[in-house]
Design a protein around this motif. Structure first.
Motif, short mmCIF file in Angstrom:
data_model
loop_
_atom_site.label_atom_id
_atom_site.label_comp_id
_atom_site.label_asym_id
_atom_site.label_seq_id
_atom_site.Cartn_x
_atom_site.Cartn_y
_atom_site.Cartn_z
N HIS B 91 120.19 102.91 -6.61
CA HIS B 91 120.50 101.60 -7.18
C HIS B 91 121.57 100.87 -6.39
CE1 HIS B 91 118.07 101.19 -10.84
NE2 HIS B 91 117.92 102.49 -10.65
N ARG B 92 122.53 101.64 -5.87
CA ARG B 92 123.57 101.02 -5.05
C ARG B 92 122.94 100.43 -3.80
NH1 ARG B 92 129.27 101.91 -4.65
NH2 ARG B 92 129.97 101.08 -2.66
N GLY B 93 122.04 101.22 -3.19
CA GLY B 93 121.37 100.73 -1.99
C GLY B 93 120.53 99.49 -2.27
N ARG B 94 119.81 99.51 -3.41
CA ARG B 94 119.00 98.35 -3.76
C ARG B 94 119.86 97.11 -3.92
NH1 ARG B 94 115.00 100.47 -8.43
NH2 ARG B 94 113.56 101.62 -7.11
N ARG B 95 121.02 97.30 -4.61
CA ARG B 95 121.91 96.15 -4.84
C ARG B 95 122.41 95.59 -3.52
NH1 ARG B 95 124.91 98.68 -8.52
NH2 ARG B 95 126.83 98.54 -7.34
N GLN B 96 122.81 96.50 -2.62
CA GLN B 96 123.31 96.04 -1.32
C GLN B 96 122.20 95.32 -0.55
OE1 GLN B 96 124.86 99.60 0.44
NE2 GLN B 96 126.90 99.31 -0.45
N GLY B 97 120.98 95.88 -0.61
CA GLY B 97 119.86 95.25 0.08
C GLY B 97 119.61 93.85 -0.46
N GLU B 98 119.67 93.72 -1.81
CA GLU B 98 119.45 92.40 -2.42
C GLU B 98 120.52 91.42 -1.95
OE1 GLU B 98 119.32 92.92 -6.65
OE2 GLU B 98 117.39 93.93 -6.53
N GLN B 99 121.77 91.89 -1.93
CA GLN B 99 122.85 91.00 -1.51
C GLN B 99 122.66 90.55 -0.07
OE1 GLN B 99 126.33 93.26 -2.42
NE2 GLN B 99 126.34 92.63 -4.57
N ARG B 100 122.23 91.49 0.79
CA ARG B 100 122.03 91.12 2.19
C ARG B 100 120.91 90.10 2.32
NH1 ARG B 100 122.12 96.82 4.77
NH2 ARG B 100 124.23 97.25 4.05
N ALA B 101 119.81 90.33 1.56
CA ALA B 101 118.69 89.40 1.62
C ALA B 101 119.13 88.02 1.15
CB ALA B 101 117.55 89.92 0.75
N LEU B 102 119.97 88.01 0.09
CA LEU B 102 120.49 86.74 -0.42
C LEU B 102 121.31 86.03 0.63
CD1 LEU B 102 121.77 87.22 -4.09
CD2 LEU B 102 120.14 85.55 -3.23
N ALA B 103 122.19 86.79 1.28
CA ALA B 103 123.05 86.20 2.31
C ALA B 103 122.20 85.62 3.43
CB ALA B 103 124.00 87.27 2.86
N ARG B 104 121.13 86.35 3.79
CA ARG B 104 120.27 85.87 4.86
C ARG B 104 119.59 84.55 4.45
NH1 ARG B 104 116.63 90.33 5.77
NH2 ARG B 104 118.52 91.56 5.94
N LEU B 105 119.08 84.55 3.17
CA LEU B 105 118.44 83.33 2.67
C LEU B 105 119.40 82.15 2.73
CD1 LEU B 105 116.33 84.29 -0.47
CD2 LEU B 105 115.56 83.18 1.63
N GLU B 106 120.65 82.42 2.30
CA GLU B 106 121.64 81.35 2.29
C GLU B 106 121.88 80.83 3.70
OE1 GLU B 106 125.15 82.69 0.17
OE2 GLU B 106 123.97 82.51 -1.67
N ALA B 107 121.97 81.78 4.65
CA ALA B 107 122.21 81.39 6.04
C ALA B 107 121.07 80.52 6.54
CB ALA B 107 122.36 82.64 6.91
#
Lengths: 233, 124
Positions: B91-107
């Motif tokens: 779950h920690r990994g999933r959360r981090q992955g989601e955050q990274r994907a979000l950051a990428r989308l924002e960028a």
């Protein structure tokens, strides 16, 4: 709380087995329904079973100068309701009866009744009651787990006192004797179990918020306050 | 350390203290054999109440020594701990992955916005 193999007279062993069986059957049905309707909860179900596995393997010293172990059934009962815990607890007890000579097949019914049925139900009842009066979640979780643990050992004391009433002081005398062995020893361990259950619930509310909301442990309103941006995307 | 981590550590420390204190204070000293299992004590109590009681069934398999028994107990705890850490790690990994994907989308969003802003700025 494990009554050793062969240590309950046959009539008692059969009676407790008959008393436990419907709960376990009903639990298996609830479990299969939960897995079919919410396949995503399989992992959390596994984690709840794993928590029971760990805690019931930990024999800890207590104030009475003897050792005993927590049960770990409060967590699963709060998350998935007690019927499912009847199954997970039975699996743990079977593992210990078959591989560790801890507990036994003839006493399985009695041990399931105390650890996998009464413990989870009593803990869940306390948890729900406290939540109804708006007691904070973690306080309710602590007392739920505490009661699940302690009530299990009280039931074991009653079971043994019923089977072996004291020749002079009868059922109550034997209950005092077994109660002082099990229940008193268990009080600090039940505190430990409560604290560990709170710890795991805190970790879960960080890592699996969505799941806890679906299970009704966390209020959905909290998500609206903290997680809307995630949902919106 | 965040406030969350502090509370979690404190919870663990109290559990450890509850387990160590009976040992440190010597609360088992009044017994012949300190810190035996409550289950075994109950067996003794049964034979005290009913000296003639004979267990009528014996375990199908019994670990041949204390070492094997503790190994099996450790196995039980290890299986449980393994599943629990897998759960939290996943779950920690999933959360981090989601955050990274979000950051990428924002960028990407900001980059696209900058690109669409520029020509309009040139036109005016």
């Amino acid at each position: 709380m494990h009554i050793a193999e062969g240590f309950l007279p046959p009539a008692h062993a059969i009676a407790w087995g008959v008393a436990s069986a419907p709960f376990v059957v009903h639990g298996v049905r609830s479990l299969t329904r939960e897995v079919r309707e919410h396949p995503e909860s399989t992992l959390l179900l596994g984690a709840s079973g794993a928590f029971t596995f760990v805690l019931s393997a930990l024999k800890l010293p207590s104030v009475t100068g003897s050792c005993s172990h927590p049960t770990g059934t409060g967590l699963g009962a709060i998350l998935f309701r007690p019927p499912i815990m009847a199954v997970l607890g039975t699996i743990t007890l079977l593992f210990q009866a078959l591989l560790l000579a801890h507990g036994g097949l003839t006493t399985l019914g009695a041990n399931v009744f105390s650890m996998a049925i009464v413990g989870p139900w009593a803990g869940y009842a306390v948890y729900r009651l406290l939540r109804r009066y708006d007691v904070p979640l973690m306080v309710a979780v602590f007392f739920g787990a505490f009661v699940a643990d302690l009530s299990t050992y009280c039931v074991t004391s009653v079971q043994l006192a019923l089977a072996f009433p004291d020749p002079s002081s009868g059922f109550l005398g034997a209950l005092g004797k077994f109660g002082s062995i099990f229940a008193v020893t268990q009080i600090p361990l039940a505190v430990s179990e409560g604290l560990l259950t709170v710890l795991v619930m805190r970790l879960l509310s960080q890592s699996s918020k969505g799941e806890l909301i679906r299970l009704g442990v966390l209020a959905a309103g909290k998500r609206a306050a903290t997680g809307t941006e995630a949902v919106a995307r | 350390m965040s406030r969350n981590a502090k509370i979690n550590t404190l919870l663990l420390l109290v559990v450890v203290a509850l387990a160590v204190l009976p040992l440190a204070l010597g609360l088992g000293d009044h017994k012949e054999e300190p810190f035996t299992g409550a289950d075994a004590e109950a067996e003794t109590a049964i034979t005290e109440i009913e000296p003639d009681y004979e267990p009528w069934f014996s375990p199908l398999y019994e670990p041949p020594s204390g070492e094997i028994e503790s190994a099996l107990f450790a196995l039980q705890a290890a299986i449980g701990a393994g599943v629990l850490t897998y759960y939290f790690g996943l779950h920690r990994g999933r959360r981090q992955g989601e955050q990274r994907a979000l950051a990428r989308l924002e960028a990407q969003d900001t980059a696209a916005q900058a690109a669409s802003d520029e020509p309009s700025a040139e036109r005016t």
